[in-house]
Design a protein around this motif. Structure first.
Motif, PDB file in Angstrom:
ATOM      1  N   GLU A  40      30.502  39.125  58.488  1.00 23.02           N
ATOM      2  CA  GLU A  40      28.902  39.493  58.687  1.00 23.02           C
ATOM      3  C   GLU A  40      29.231  41.035  58.536  1.00 23.02           C
ATOM      4  OE1 GLU A  40      26.196  37.754  59.364  1.00 23.02           O
ATOM      5  OE2 GLU A  40      27.345  35.928  59.203  1.00 23.02           O
ATOM      6  N   GLU A  41      28.243  42.039  58.890  1.00 26.84           N
ATOM      7  CA  GLU A  41      28.533  43.254  59.177  1.00 26.84           C
ATOM      8  C   GLU A  41      29.738  43.637  59.888  1.00 26.84           C
ATOM      9  OE1 GLU A  41      25.419  41.420  59.714  1.00 26.84           O
ATOM     10  OE2 GLU A  41      24.504  42.343  58.636  1.00 26.84           O
ATOM     11  N   ASN A  42      30.138  43.432  60.545  1.00 27.78           N
ATOM     12  CA  ASN A  42      31.307  43.525  61.533  1.00 27.78           C
ATOM     13  C   ASN A  42      32.596  42.866  61.323  1.00 27.78           C
ATOM     14  OD1 ASN A  42      29.923  46.116  63.181  1.00 27.78           O
ATOM     15  ND2 ASN A  42      29.123  44.254  63.087  1.00 27.78           N
ATOM     16  N   GLY A  43      32.623  41.714  60.274  1.00 25.89           N
ATOM     17  CA  GLY A  43      33.309  41.108  60.147  1.00 25.89           C
ATOM     18  C   GLY A  43      34.973  41.325  59.656  1.00 25.89           C
ATOM     19  N   ASN A  44      35.890  41.216  59.991  1.00 30.34           N
ATOM     20  CA  ASN A  44      37.445  41.569  59.739  1.00 30.34           C
ATOM     21  C   ASN A  44      38.195  40.134  59.547  1.00 30.34           C
ATOM     22  OD1 ASN A  44      39.417  43.582  58.541  1.00 30.34           O
ATOM     23  ND2 ASN A  44      39.987  43.831  60.120  1.00 30.34           N
ATOM     24  N   ILE A  45      38.847  39.967  58.342  1.00 32.11           N
ATOM     25  CA  ILE A  45      39.782  39.301  58.174  1.00 32.11           C
ATOM     26  C   ILE A  45      40.713  39.226  57.254  1.00 32.11           C
ATOM     27  CG2 ILE A  45      39.933  36.836  57.250  1.00 32.11           C
ATOM     28  CD1 ILE A  45      37.234  35.611  57.044  1.00 32.11           C
ATOM     29  N   ASN A  46      41.896  38.991  58.041  1.00 36.03           N
ATOM     30  CA  ASN A  46      43.473  39.539  57.679  1.00 36.03           C
ATOM     31  C   ASN A  46      43.785  37.832  57.246  1.00 36.03           C
ATOM     32  OD1 ASN A  46      43.690  42.918  57.450  1.00 36.03           O
ATOM     33  ND2 ASN A  46      43.075  42.164  59.658  1.00 36.03           N
ATOM     34  N   GLY A  47      44.309  37.211  56.207  1.00 39.01           N
ATOM     35  CA  GLY A  47      45.125  36.075  55.754  1.00 39.01           C
ATOM     36  C   GLY A  47      44.331  35.188  54.877  1.00 39.01           C
ATOM     37  N   THR A  48      44.192  34.633  54.983  1.00 36.41           N
ATOM     38  CA  THR A  48      43.927  33.404  53.841  1.00 36.41           C
ATOM     39  C   THR A  48      43.037  32.336  53.971  1.00 36.41           C
ATOM     40  OG1 THR A  48      46.773  33.211  53.107  1.00 36.41           O
ATOM     41  CG2 THR A  48      44.969  31.349  52.837  1.00 36.41           C
ATOM     42  N   LEU A  49      41.797  32.712  53.412  1.00 37.69           N
ATOM     43  CA  LEU A  49      41.084  32.149  53.273  1.00 37.69           C
ATOM     44  C   LEU A  49      40.677  30.333  52.615  1.00 37.69           C
ATOM     45  CD1 LEU A  49      37.770  34.835  52.864  1.00 37.69           C
ATOM     46  CD2 LEU A  49      39.029  33.834  55.045  1.00 37.69           C
ATOM     47  N   THR A  50      39.907  29.768  52.732  1.00 34.99           N
ATOM     48  CA  THR A  50      39.748  27.945  52.194  1.00 34.99           C
ATOM     49  C   THR A  50      37.996  27.881  52.327  1.00 34.99           C
ATOM     50  OG1 THR A  50      42.453  27.433  52.426  1.00 34.99           O
ATOM     51  CG2 THR A  50      40.817  25.986  51.717  1.00 34.99           C
ATOM     52  N   TYR A  51      37.587  27.755  51.757  1.00 27.86           N
ATOM     53  CA  TYR A  51      35.854  28.059  51.264  1.00 27.86           C
ATOM     54  C   TYR A  51      35.522  27.199  50.294  1.00 27.86           C
ATOM     55  CZ  TYR A  51      35.746  31.792  48.999  1.00 27.86           C
ATOM     56  OH  TYR A  51      36.140  32.588  47.408  1.00 27.86           O
ATOM     57  N   SER A  52      34.446  26.603  50.591  1.00 18.60           N
ATOM     58  CA  SER A  52      33.252  26.306  49.282  1.00 18.60           C
ATOM     59  C   SER A  52      32.307  27.315  49.548  1.00 18.60           C
ATOM     60  CB  SER A  52      32.794  24.639  49.246  1.00 18.60           C
ATOM     61  OG  SER A  52      33.772  23.297  49.578  1.00 18.60           O
ATOM     62  N   ALA A  53      32.117  27.688  49.977  1.00 12.76           N
ATOM     63  CA  ALA A  53      30.782  29.125  49.545  1.00 12.76           C
ATOM     64  C   ALA A  53      31.679  30.241  50.632  1.00 12.76           C
ATOM     65  CB  ALA A  53      29.585  28.091  50.110  1.00 12.76           C
ATOM     66  N   LEU A  54      31.246  30.894  50.038  1.00  9.49           N
ATOM     67  CA  LEU A  54      32.038  32.583  50.969  1.00  9.49           C
ATOM     68  C   LEU A  54      30.534  33.326  50.452  1.00  9.49           C
ATOM     69  CD1 LEU A  54      33.773  34.145  52.585  1.00  9.49           C
ATOM     70  CD2 LEU A  54      35.013  35.030  49.870  1.00  9.49           C
ATOM     71  N   THR A  55      30.137  34.473  51.894  1.00  2.36           N
ATOM     72  CA  THR A  55      29.406  35.076  52.011  1.00  2.36           C
ATOM     73  C   THR A  55      30.212  36.544  52.098  1.00  2.36           C
ATOM     74  OG1 THR A  55      27.284  33.636  51.742  1.00  2.36           O
ATOM     75  CG2 THR A  55      26.972  36.061  52.399  1.00  2.36           C
ATOM     76  N   ILE A  56      29.501  37.499  52.047  1.00  2.61           N
ATOM     77  CA  ILE A  56      30.669  38.624  52.528  1.00  2.61           C
ATOM     78  C   ILE A  56      29.279  39.562  52.672  1.00  2.61           C
ATOM     79  CG2 ILE A  56      31.980  40.357  52.909  1.00  2.61           C
ATOM     80  CD1 ILE A  56      34.021  38.502  51.170  1.00  2.61           C
ATOM     81  N   LYS A  57      28.686  40.273  54.264  1.00  6.01           N
ATOM     82  CA  LYS A  57      27.130  40.926  54.056  1.00  6.01           C
ATOM     83  C   LYS A  57      28.128  42.653  53.914  1.00  6.01           C
ATOM     84  CE  LYS A  57      24.473  38.498  56.715  1.00  6.01           C
ATOM     85  NZ  LYS A  57      23.522  38.379  57.880  1.00  6.01           N
ATOM     86  N   LYS A  58      27.569  43.142  53.487  1.00  3.15           N
ATOM     87  CA  LYS A  58      27.751  45.030  53.533  1.00  3.15           C
ATOM     88  C   LYS A  58      28.433  45.643  54.985  1.00  3.15           C
ATOM     89  CE  LYS A  58      26.463  49.351  52.618  1.00  3.15           C
ATOM     90  NZ  LYS A  58      24.575  50.134  51.914  1.00  3.15           N
ATOM     91  N   GLY A  59      29.326  46.075  54.800  1.00  6.17           N
ATOM     92  CA  GLY A  59      30.481  46.567  55.830  1.00  6.17           C
ATOM     93  C   GLY A  59      31.530  45.417  56.410  1.00  6.17           C
ATOM     94  N   GLY A  60      31.024  44.273  56.104  1.00  4.15           N
ATOM     95  CA  GLY A  60      32.635  43.043  56.769  1.00  4.15           C
ATOM     96  C   GLY A  60      33.511  43.501  54.960  1.00  4.15           C
TER      97      GLY A  60
END
Length: 202
Positions: A156-176
């Motif tokens: 989401e807009e305030n989301g922050n991930i540091n690491g590894t992602l495993t996914y089938s569908a990914l959405t990154i909103k502006k600000g994330g």
């Protein structure tokens, strides 16, 4: 004696007195008692009408049984849903792993792993997780430092991930933001179809 029947009881007493007077030939007393009897009946009728008009004799209405039963069922369903959810409240610092059959909502800080494979994990704004996440659908509006494995991953807009992602569908909103490695996997439905094809071929 109930005050609503005071005049009625008085009228019956005068009626008995009138009958007794008539039997002993005291006709004057019998006529007086009979008149008082009629007056008592009249006053009782007037009192009953006045009480009915001003609602003194109205009985309290009980709510129908059906809405009560429906509200109890809805309340039980709400309580059941709340029991299935796991919440780390704002201002809380939780250390340990979470395994849940329901949704997980993180408002505070969690140090540990979260596993909710068939459900949803939500890292709310200002929520922080130091650990690995595994679920069906992941919403991150806070901070996650660790591995995230999910069919659908939403930053989401305030989301922050540091690491590894495993996914089938990914959405990154502006600000994330995302920093680390990403691995795309086939959707679960597609994997199931491929497994069935392999079994049929064997």
């Amino acid at each position: 004696m109930d005050k609503h029947y005071w005049y009625l009881n008085l009228a019956l007493a005068f009626w008995a007195f009138a009958l007794g007077s008539w039997c002993i030939d005291a006709r004057l007393w019998a006529l007086v008692a009979a008149s008082l009897t009629l007056l008592g009946f009249f006053l009782h009728f007037v009192q009953h009408q006045v009480n009915a008009m001003f609602g003194k004799e109205k009985t309290p209405k009980t709510p129908p049984l059906q809405p009560i039963a429906a509200s109890l069922i809805n309340e039980k369903e709400t309580l059941r849903d709340e029991k299935q959810n796991t919440v780390v409240a704002s201002g809380t610092n939780f250390v340990g792993n979470i395994t849940s059959n329901g949704q997980v909502h993180i408002y505070g800080t969690l140090t540990g792993n979260i596993e909710a494979k068939d459900n949803i994990i939500r890292i709310m704004r200002n929520g922080v997780v130091e650990g690995n996440l595994s679920c069906r659908e992941l919403f991150i509006d806070g901070t996650v430092n660790g591995e995230c494995s999910s069919e659908t991953l939403n930053i989401e807009e305030n989301g922050n991930i540091n690491g590894t992602l495993t996914y089938s569908a990914l959405t990154i909103k502006k600000g994330g933001t995302f920093s680390g490695q990403a691995k795309l996997t086939a959707p679960v439905a597609k994997l199931s179809v491929e497994k069935e094809k392999k079994r049929a071929a064997e």
